[in-house]
Design a protein around this motif. Structure first.
Motif, PDB file in Angstrom:
ATOM      1  N   ARG A 381      27.675  -5.986  28.000  1.00  0.00           N
ATOM      2  CA  ARG A 381      28.609  -5.217  27.175  1.00  0.00           C
ATOM      3  C   ARG A 381      30.006  -5.286  27.800  1.00  0.00           C
ATOM      4  NH1 ARG A 381      26.595  -0.078  24.207  1.00  0.00           N
ATOM      5  NH2 ARG A 381      25.690  -1.841  23.086  1.00  0.00           N
ATOM      6  N   ILE A 382      30.971  -5.612  26.955  1.00  0.00           N
ATOM      7  CA  ILE A 382      32.354  -5.762  27.408  1.00  0.00           C
ATOM      8  C   ILE A 382      33.272  -4.948  26.503  1.00  0.00           C
ATOM      9  CG2 ILE A 382      34.273  -7.418  27.511  1.00  0.00           C
ATOM     10  CD1 ILE A 382      32.299  -9.447  28.646  1.00  0.00           C
ATOM     11  N   HIS A 383      34.227  -4.269  27.132  1.00  0.00           N
ATOM     12  CA  HIS A 383      35.249  -3.526  26.400  1.00  0.00           C
ATOM     13  C   HIS A 383      36.537  -4.350  26.390  1.00  0.00           C
ATOM     14  CE1 HIS A 383      32.982   0.254  26.069  1.00  0.00           C
ATOM     15  NE2 HIS A 383      32.465  -0.096  27.236  1.00  0.00           N
ATOM     16  N   TYR A 384      37.174  -4.386  25.243  1.00  0.00           N
ATOM     17  CA  TYR A 384      38.347  -5.241  25.074  1.00  0.00           C
ATOM     18  C   TYR A 384      39.390  -4.536  24.218  1.00  0.00           C
ATOM     19  CZ  TYR A 384      41.265  -9.109  23.518  1.00  0.00           C
ATOM     20  OH  TYR A 384      42.339  -9.912  23.241  1.00  0.00           O
ATOM     21  N   CYS A 396      27.899  -9.566  24.566  1.00  0.00           N
ATOM     22  CA  CYS A 396      28.024 -11.020  24.717  1.00  0.00           C
ATOM     23  C   CYS A 396      26.705 -11.592  25.218  1.00  0.00           C
ATOM     24  CB  CYS A 396      29.146 -11.363  25.691  1.00  0.00           C
ATOM     25  SG  CYS A 396      30.749 -10.680  25.217  1.00  0.00           S
ATOM     26  N   ASP A 397      26.174 -12.552  24.491  1.00  0.00           N
ATOM     27  CA  ASP A 397      24.913 -13.189  24.870  1.00  0.00           C
ATOM     28  C   ASP A 397      25.099 -13.930  26.187  1.00  0.00           C
ATOM     29  OD1 ASP A 397      22.917 -15.567  24.877  1.00  0.00           O
ATOM     30  OD2 ASP A 397      22.132 -14.202  23.341  1.00  0.00           O
ATOM     31  N   LEU A 398      24.250 -13.613  27.159  1.00  0.00           N
ATOM     32  CA  LEU A 398      24.414 -14.203  28.488  1.00  0.00           C
ATOM     33  C   LEU A 398      24.124 -15.689  28.507  1.00  0.00           C
ATOM     34  CD1 LEU A 398      22.827 -11.298  30.558  1.00  0.00           C
ATOM     35  CD2 LEU A 398      25.196 -12.079  30.723  1.00  0.00           C
ATOM     36  N   LYS A 399      23.265 -16.158  27.643  1.00  0.00           N
ATOM     37  CA  LYS A 399      22.938 -17.586  27.639  1.00  0.00           C
ATOM     38  C   LYS A 399      23.976 -18.413  26.905  1.00  0.00           C
ATOM     39  CE  LYS A 399      17.886 -17.211  28.053  1.00  0.00           C
ATOM     40  NZ  LYS A 399      16.575 -17.510  27.411  1.00  0.00           N
ATOM     41  N   THR A 400      24.447 -17.912  25.769  1.00  0.00           N
ATOM     42  CA  THR A 400      25.317 -18.732  24.913  1.00  0.00           C
ATOM     43  C   THR A 400      26.781 -18.327  24.953  1.00  0.00           C
ATOM     44  OG1 THR A 400      25.033 -17.277  22.982  1.00  0.00           O
ATOM     45  CG2 THR A 400      23.376 -19.001  23.339  1.00  0.00           C
ATOM     46  N   GLY A 401      27.053 -17.113  25.397  1.00  0.00           N
ATOM     47  CA  GLY A 401      28.421 -16.616  25.381  1.00  0.00           C
ATOM     48  C   GLY A 401      28.861 -16.076  24.028  1.00  0.00           C
ATOM     49  N   ARG A 402      27.986 -16.117  23.049  1.00  0.00           N
ATOM     50  CA  ARG A 402      28.339 -15.618  21.715  1.00  0.00           C
ATOM     51  C   ARG A 402      28.658 -14.129  21.769  1.00  0.00           C
ATOM     52  NH1 ARG A 402      24.795 -13.662  17.475  1.00  0.00           N
ATOM     53  NH2 ARG A 402      25.867 -13.693  15.455  1.00  0.00           N
ATOM     54  N   LYS A 403      29.814 -13.770  21.199  1.00  0.00           N
ATOM     55  CA  LYS A 403      30.274 -12.384  21.230  1.00  0.00           C
ATOM     56  C   LYS A 403      29.948 -11.699  19.901  1.00  0.00           C
ATOM     57  CE  LYS A 403      34.646 -13.214  22.456  1.00  0.00           C
ATOM     58  NZ  LYS A 403      34.839 -14.557  22.983  1.00  0.00           N
ATOM     59  N   ILE A 404      29.325 -10.535  19.996  1.00  0.00           N
ATOM     60  CA  ILE A 404      29.022  -9.726  18.810  1.00  0.00           C
ATOM     61  C   ILE A 404      29.845  -8.457  18.885  1.00  0.00           C
ATOM     62  CG2 ILE A 404      27.232  -8.520  17.517  1.00  0.00           C
ATOM     63  CD1 ILE A 404      25.205 -10.398  18.890  1.00  0.00           C
ATOM     64  N   LEU A 405      30.744  -8.245  17.921  1.00  0.00           N
ATOM     65  CA  LEU A 405      31.556  -7.035  17.891  1.00  0.00           C
ATOM     66  C   LEU A 405      30.687  -5.869  17.424  1.00  0.00           C
ATOM     67  CD1 LEU A 405      34.320  -5.648  18.132  1.00  0.00           C
ATOM     68  CD2 LEU A 405      34.732  -6.273  15.738  1.00  0.00           C
ATOM     69  N   ARG A 406      30.447  -4.923  18.308  1.00  0.00           N
ATOM     70  CA  ARG A 406      29.617  -3.765  17.972  1.00  0.00           C
ATOM     71  C   ARG A 406      30.431  -2.631  17.362  1.00  0.00           C
ATOM     72  NH1 ARG A 406      24.729  -3.218  20.239  1.00  0.00           N
ATOM     73  NH2 ARG A 406      24.579  -1.660  18.579  1.00  0.00           N
TER      74      ARG A 406
END
Length: 686
Positions: A381-384, A396-406
């Protein structure tokens, strides 16, 4: 009329202080009252408040409108993104005009069986100030512990609630730092107790639930008063840590979390100048260390090798222009927070040596690793946010780096990010250093022709970097044509560890020079009208404000100076004042003659002199434990005595609050509205 109302004039009682053969006379030393009960002191503070209120009354309608404007951008009914920790999902929410959050948990992410844990509004009901320091639930999920501060002094009481029957335990732990750690037996906790005079946390106690605090066992006491103390638990929950940190040295004591009756032991020898952060996972220690690495490197050790630094394995080498700021361990990956040329990035590593970058598109932004309690998680989980992008939560998926805006912060009141622009630039300081600056403005209101008002913010101490993040409050200035600038001056770590070191102790003057040089450059480049420049800063940033109004008062129309550290020399010579001994490595120890002279050369209180000063608004909290109320009180009294202008000097003390100002999500907006009204009012009177 307001201009006929006389400012409060304080009595003068000379107090002589001699060090290194140099004598200073402080006529306002009498204003110090550690108990905050002296009738003359309280009366004078109230007179100052009345004077401020009287002068600001001419702009009351503007202040009320600004407050409603700030409040009107905030979603009244809001909730956090649920986070999984053990068997439960945790969430907090606020409703209507509530000042504080309520905390819940549920057994699924959809919160289908959401159960109330704490309603902070009820807890805060009888207090003018209220702050929850920490909420910490036992490993078996049955007991909730929370800490509360009811006057802003950051002295917390810890209370316990049995979640199986919703009843409070009789246990109450007083005079603490507000933090605790659970042992794995679910009945033993460790907490840090404060020194009643210095307010320094220096003792760790062990408490067994169901017993009085008087029976608690002292398990560690730090003798060196230069160290701050906090508690932690390893990522794998196998160890409890006492983290000790002076400005330039770290240390850690460790205890097996399954053996709470055991003794804390030093994990490896304390070495002066060695700073590090440490965590343990899957049987290995991971250490961010500055050993032979000014900007830090990542090392790994086993239980067998942790005691010998020469046997640690290097995972990420030191790099001259990249600062390593943080580490988050997961079962499958670990995430490193780095900063290069002032900008944050995340590097995701697997344990086989492969890595990739998580990147963002904005020119000026803040990003930070959020709360990730589950090491088995497949996402981080990342705050931006940026100067134009509201606060956002990504998984952010640790394997792919894909970011999902929650979730992204909703900003009411017609906010449209496309109306605003941000910019990052570098200003050449007088010694050739390149100082980063972050700017934001309203596209239609800004004209690069030297006609816009400018508010420049700065801090510049402790290696703390003020990243360019979103503020819905700042919109009220941008919409009125202000340019808002953050000067990333020396004393922060914006450009790595050397940037910090060039702005402290003997090099502290660089901090002030950088701020002034940024102001001059922004005016020269057409970002601001030279007659409409404002500056603001708080705490160590308040020291910055005190220094620049002494050294370059002609540059600023108005200055906001909040909970300011202004009487640096006297405070640093007094070891009874909270935080003094901890900060010798930040400001210097004035018991040393050279350090004394360095501080004397810039200390705002000692350098007040007969000259014109800008319009100044000063705010503080009576119960401030970080910077005592008497520092701004004395400074204002002396400044009234020496200044040669008729400009406003207003001083407001929150009689219920401490260093952080008013508590609550709406009440705290009053302070922002006050400063904005002060600045805008000065423009309208020109």
């Amino acid at each position: 009329m307001t201009d006929k109302v006389s400012a409060p004039i304080a009595k003068k009682i000379p107090h002589s202080m001699t060090h290194h053969g140099h004598t200073r006379i402080d006529n306002y030393y009498w204003m110090r009252d550690d108990n905050r009960q002296d009738a003359q002191v309280i009366a004078h503070l109230k007179q100052e408040n009345e004077f401020t209120e009287h002068h600001m009354s001419a702009h009351q309608s503007l202040q009320d409108a600004l407050f409603e404007e700030l409040k009107g951008r905030i979603v009244k009914d809001d909730s956090s993104v649920p986070v999984k920790d053990g068997a439960y999902w945790y969430v907090s929410d606020v409703q209507g005009d509530d000042e504080y959050a309520s905390h819940f948990r549920a057994t699924d992410e959809q919160l289908s069986d959401k159960t109330l844990l704490l309603n902070v509004n009820e807890l805060a009901r009888d207090y003018g100030y209220y702050d929850i320091g920490e909420i910490n639930i036992s490993p078996n999920d049955n007991i909730l512990a929370y800490s509360e501060d009811i006057d802003g002094r950051r002295i917390y009481s810890i209370r316990f609630k049995d979640l199986t029957n919703n009843q409070y335990l009789t246990d109450v732990l007083e005079n603490t730092e507000g933090q605790l750690v659970w042992a794995n037996d679910n009945k033993t906790v460790f907490y840090v107790k404060k020194d009643s005079q210095t307010l320094l946390g220096y003792q760790v106690y062990r408490h067994l639930l169901g017993t009085p605090q008087s029976d608690d066992i002292l398990v560690y006491e730090e003798q060196d008063r230069q160290f701050y103390m906090e508690l932690g638990k390893s990522r794998d929950e196998s160890e409890i840590y006492i983290h000790l940190a002076a400005t330039e040295t770290s240390d850690v004591m460790v205890l097996d979390a399954n053996e709470p009756q055991g003794e804390f032991k030093r994990l490896f020898p304390r070495t002066e100048g060695h700073e590090f952060g440490i965590d343990k996972h899957a049987g290995s220690y991971y250490i961010l260390s500055n050993h032979q690495a000014k900007n830090f490197r990542l090392l790994k050790a086993s239980e067998a090798t942790i005691g010998d630094i020469s046997k640690w394995q290097e995972l990420i080498a030191h790099r001259e222009h990249i600062l390593i700021e943080g580490l988050e361990l997961f079962d499958s990956h670990f995430v490193i927070t780095e900063r290069e040329l002032g900008q944050i990035r995340f590097v995701v590593h697997n344990y086989d040596g492969e890595s990739y970058h998580l990147s963002f598109d904005d020119e000026c932004f803040y990003a930070g690793v959020g709360y990730n309690p589950e090491s088995s998680a497949s996402t981080v989980r990342i705050h931006y946010s940026s100067l134009t992008t509201p606060s956002s939560v990504y998984d952010c998926d640790l394997k792919t780096g894909r970011k999902i805006l929650r979730k992204q912060q909703q900003v009411l009141g017609g906010f449209d990010a496309s109306n605003y622009a941000s910019k990052r630039l570098f200003v050449t300081a007088r010694d050739g250093a390149q100082v980063p600056v972050s700017l934001v403005y309203h596209k239609e209101k800004f004209h690069k022709d030297g006609t816009n008002p400018l508010l420049q913010y700065g801090y510049g101490a402790y290696g703390i970097t003020i990243d360019p993040s979103f503020s819905s409050a700042t919109l009220s200035l941008l919409d009125r044509g202000f340019v808002y600038a953050i000067a990333h001056i020396r004393g922060s770590e914006m450009l790595g560890r050397p940037w910090y070191e060039q702005g402290k102790k003997a090099h502290k003057q660089n901090t002030f020079n950088d701020f002034v040089d940024v102001t001059k450059s922004l005016v020269e480049q057409g970002y601001a009208d030279k007659n409409k420049v404002f500056a603001s800063g708080g705490s160590a940033g308040g020291l910055l404000m005190g220094a620049i109004v002494n050294q370059a008062p002609q540059l600023y129309l108005g200055v906001g100076c909040h909970v300011p550290f202004l009487d640096v020399l006297t405070t640093m010579l007094d070891e009874s004042i909270p935080l003094t001994t901890n900060e010798y490595d930040e400001w210097g120890n004035p018991n040393d003659k050279t350090a004394y002279q360095t501080i004397l050369n810039y200390s705002p209180y000692d350098n007040l002199r007969q000259q014109d000063y800008p319009h100044i608004l000063v705010t503080t909290g009576l119960y401030d434990s970080q910077v005592q109320y008497w520092e701004p009180m004395k400074w204002v009294a002396k400044l009234r005595e020496v200044k040669t202008d008729d400009n406003l000097l207003l001083f407001k003390t929150d009689m219920d609050a401490g260093h952080g100002g008013a508590s609550g999500r709406f009440k705290s907006l009053q302070d922002k509205a006050l400063e904005m009204t002060f600045f805008i009012g000065l423009l309208s009177s020109k």
